[in-house]
Write an enzyme that holds these catalytic residues in place. Structure first.
Site, PDB file in Angstrom:
ATOM      1  N   ASN A   1     -34.440  41.595  11.470  1.00 52.90           N
ATOM      2  CA  ASN A   1     -33.198  42.209  11.933  1.00 52.90           C
ATOM      3  C   ASN A   1     -33.019  41.806  13.395  1.00 52.90           C
ATOM      4  O   ASN A   1     -33.677  42.355  14.274  1.00 52.90           O
ATOM      5  CB  ASN A   1     -33.279  43.736  11.803  1.00 52.90           C
ATOM      6  CG  ASN A   1     -32.082  44.424  12.426  1.00 52.90           C
ATOM      7  OD1 ASN A   1     -31.050  43.802  12.673  1.00 52.90           O
ATOM      8  ND2 ASN A   1     -32.206  45.724  12.693  1.00 52.90           N
TER       9      ASN A   1
ATOM     10  N   LYS B   1     -30.612  42.304  15.274  1.00 53.37           N
ATOM     11  CA  LYS B   1     -29.758  43.232  16.036  1.00 53.37           C
ATOM     12  C   LYS B   1     -28.694  42.433  16.800  1.00 53.37           C
ATOM     13  O   LYS B   1     -28.327  41.349  16.367  1.00 53.37           O
ATOM     14  CB  LYS B   1     -30.596  44.104  16.977  1.00 53.37           C
ATOM     15  CG  LYS B   1     -31.796  44.725  16.273  1.00 53.37           C
ATOM     16  CD  LYS B   1     -32.390  45.843  17.069  1.00 53.37           C
ATOM     17  CE  LYS B   1     -33.687  46.289  16.398  1.00 53.37           C
ATOM     18  NZ  LYS B   1     -34.078  47.617  16.812  1.00 53.37           N
TER      19      LYS B   1
ATOM     20  N   HIS C   1     -28.829  51.852   9.273  1.00 51.52           N
ATOM     21  CA  HIS C   1     -29.871  51.671  10.294  1.00 51.52           C
ATOM     22  C   HIS C   1     -29.778  52.835  11.286  1.00 51.52           C
ATOM     23  O   HIS C   1     -28.682  53.318  11.591  1.00 51.52           O
ATOM     24  CB  HIS C   1     -29.669  50.332  11.010  1.00 51.52           C
ATOM     25  CG  HIS C   1     -30.820  49.959  11.885  1.00 51.52           C
ATOM     26  ND1 HIS C   1     -31.002  50.510  13.134  1.00 51.52           N
ATOM     27  CD2 HIS C   1     -31.870  49.126  11.680  1.00 51.52           C
ATOM     28  CE1 HIS C   1     -32.113  50.011  13.666  1.00 51.52           C
ATOM     29  NE2 HIS C   1     -32.659  49.169  12.797  1.00 51.52           N
TER      30      HIS C   1
ATOM     31  N   GLU D   1     -29.863  52.977  14.345  1.00 52.59           N
ATOM     32  CA  GLU D   1     -28.991  52.742  15.509  1.00 52.59           C
ATOM     33  C   GLU D   1     -27.533  52.993  15.138  1.00 52.59           C
ATOM     34  O   GLU D   1     -26.740  53.399  15.985  1.00 52.59           O
ATOM     35  CB  GLU D   1     -29.217  51.318  16.049  1.00 52.59           C
ATOM     36  CG  GLU D   1     -30.556  51.225  16.767  1.00 52.59           C
ATOM     37  CD  GLU D   1     -31.217  49.857  16.748  1.00 52.59           C
ATOM     38  OE1 GLU D   1     -30.550  48.857  16.428  1.00 52.59           O
ATOM     39  OE2 GLU D   1     -32.426  49.789  17.047  1.00 52.59           O
TER      40      GLU D   1
ATOM     41  N   GLU E   1     -37.948  53.610   8.270  1.00 51.72           N
ATOM     42  CA  GLU E   1     -38.058  53.274   9.685  1.00 51.72           C
ATOM     43  C   GLU E   1     -38.079  54.548  10.517  1.00 51.72           C
ATOM     44  O   GLU E   1     -37.011  55.098  10.848  1.00 51.72           O
ATOM     45  CB  GLU E   1     -36.858  52.420  10.112  1.00 51.72           C
ATOM     46  CG  GLU E   1     -36.749  51.105   9.376  1.00 51.72           C
ATOM     47  CD  GLU E   1     -36.024  50.060  10.220  1.00 51.72           C
ATOM     48  OE1 GLU E   1     -36.614  48.996  10.426  1.00 51.72           O
ATOM     49  OE2 GLU E   1     -34.914  50.331  10.692  1.00 51.72           O
TER      50      GLU E   1
ATOM     51  N   GLY F   1     -38.448  49.791  18.112  1.00 49.63           N
ATOM     52  CA  GLY F   1     -38.278  49.200  19.440  1.00 49.63           C
ATOM     53  C   GLY F   1     -39.078  49.882  20.530  1.00 49.63           C
ATOM     54  O   GLY F   1     -38.852  49.652  21.717  1.00 49.63           O
TER      55      GLY F   1
ATOM     56  N   SER G   1     -41.592  48.599  15.070  1.00 51.41           N
ATOM     57  CA  SER G   1     -42.603  47.916  15.890  1.00 51.41           C
ATOM     58  C   SER G   1     -43.676  47.230  15.059  1.00 51.41           C
ATOM     59  O   SER G   1     -44.859  47.269  15.416  1.00 51.41           O
ATOM     60  CB  SER G   1     -43.213  48.896  16.899  1.00 51.41           C
ATOM     61  OG  SER G   1     -42.201  49.407  17.754  1.00 51.41           O
TER      62      SER G   1
END
Ligand code: PEP
Length: 252
Positions: A8, A10, A95, A97, A166, A172, A210
């Protein structure tokens, strides 16, 4: 079932850097087929570039989002039919985010997954708890609620989705769920899918948060971890390829 490793990217990349990164990934992966399925998900403007650079390579590609609407007056949205036009294979939906910064909720995520499936695109449905939710003991409740919204809408078609667990606190941040923590949640999600569909053996449940070459092998060895959704490490060819190699069973 083959494992699936998805990068991904991003909101990163440029025509030049994407070409360089993919060139290095393909060179380092060497001739396929590989022990695992491999894909990368880029921002919408670069999907045509992925289509052209990855054609015939064995590496699939996907989008990082898809509209919940079919077509029409939805400025800025990208429909599943448009993605399909270019040969898109996967679409990440829900996701964290997008849940966090764009306030996406369960029904919207489910509608996006439905649109993708209707066009023959495999949705990668992300679920995961925040640190506060984990510390309050709500991990299972949260991930089950997030997945329930999707399986409720998809019914028996739920066997066609990929799920990505996730934990938000691991994305991250350099913090990774331990293999035991991840496996425990994956087992819960697997059980939930078994109730939703008689073909839950087809579902791949990826871990994301991560993941690096240093922790990938141990995570991917867990019985219910069927692959990885890789953010930061997918931007470095060497790290991404090492994770792919860690995911594939050694053949002698
Ligand atoms: C992600 O964005 O899906 C992700 C897992 O990111 P990272 O690997 O950087 O934590």
């Amino acid at each position: 079932m083959k494992k699936l490793i998805v990068g991904n990217w991003k909101m990163n990349g440029s025509l030049a850097s994407n070409a360089e990164l993919l060139g290095a990934v393909l060179r380092q992966l060497g001739a396929g087929p590989w022990g695992s399925d491999v894909a990368v998900c880029a921002s919408a403007p670069y999907l045509a570039q992925l289509q052209s650079l990855l054609q015939g390579s064995g590496v699939a590609w996907g989008a990082q989002d898809v509209s919940a609407h079919e077509s029409g007056a939805y400025t800025g949205e990208v429909s599943a039919a448009m993605l399909k036009d270019f040969g898109c294979r996967y679409a990440i939906v829900g996701h964290s985010e997008r849940r966090q910064y764009h306030h996406e909720h369960g029904e919207l995520v489910a509608a996006k997954a439905r649109r993708a499936l209707d066009m023959g695109i495999t949705p990668i449905v992300c679920v995961g708890e925040t640190l506060a939710e984990r510390e309050a003991g709500y991990t299972e409740v949260v991930v089950k609620r997030q997945l329930a919204a999707v399986v409720h809408l998809l019914g028996h078609c739920s066997s066609e989705i990929v799920v990505a667990y996730e934990p938000v606190w691991a994305i991250g941040t350099g913090l990774t769920a331990t293999p035991e923590q991840a496996q425990a949640v994956h087992a819960v999600l697997r059980a939930q899918l078994r109730v939703a569909t008689t073909h839950a053996d087809r579902n791949r449940i990826l871990y994301g948060g991560s993941m690096t070459p240093a922790n990938a092998a141990e995570l991917l060895r867990q019985p219910d971890i069927d692959g990885g959704l890789i953010g930061g490490a997918s931007l470095k060819a060497e790290d991404f390829v090492q994770i792919v190699n860690a995911s594939a069973p050694v053949t002698v």
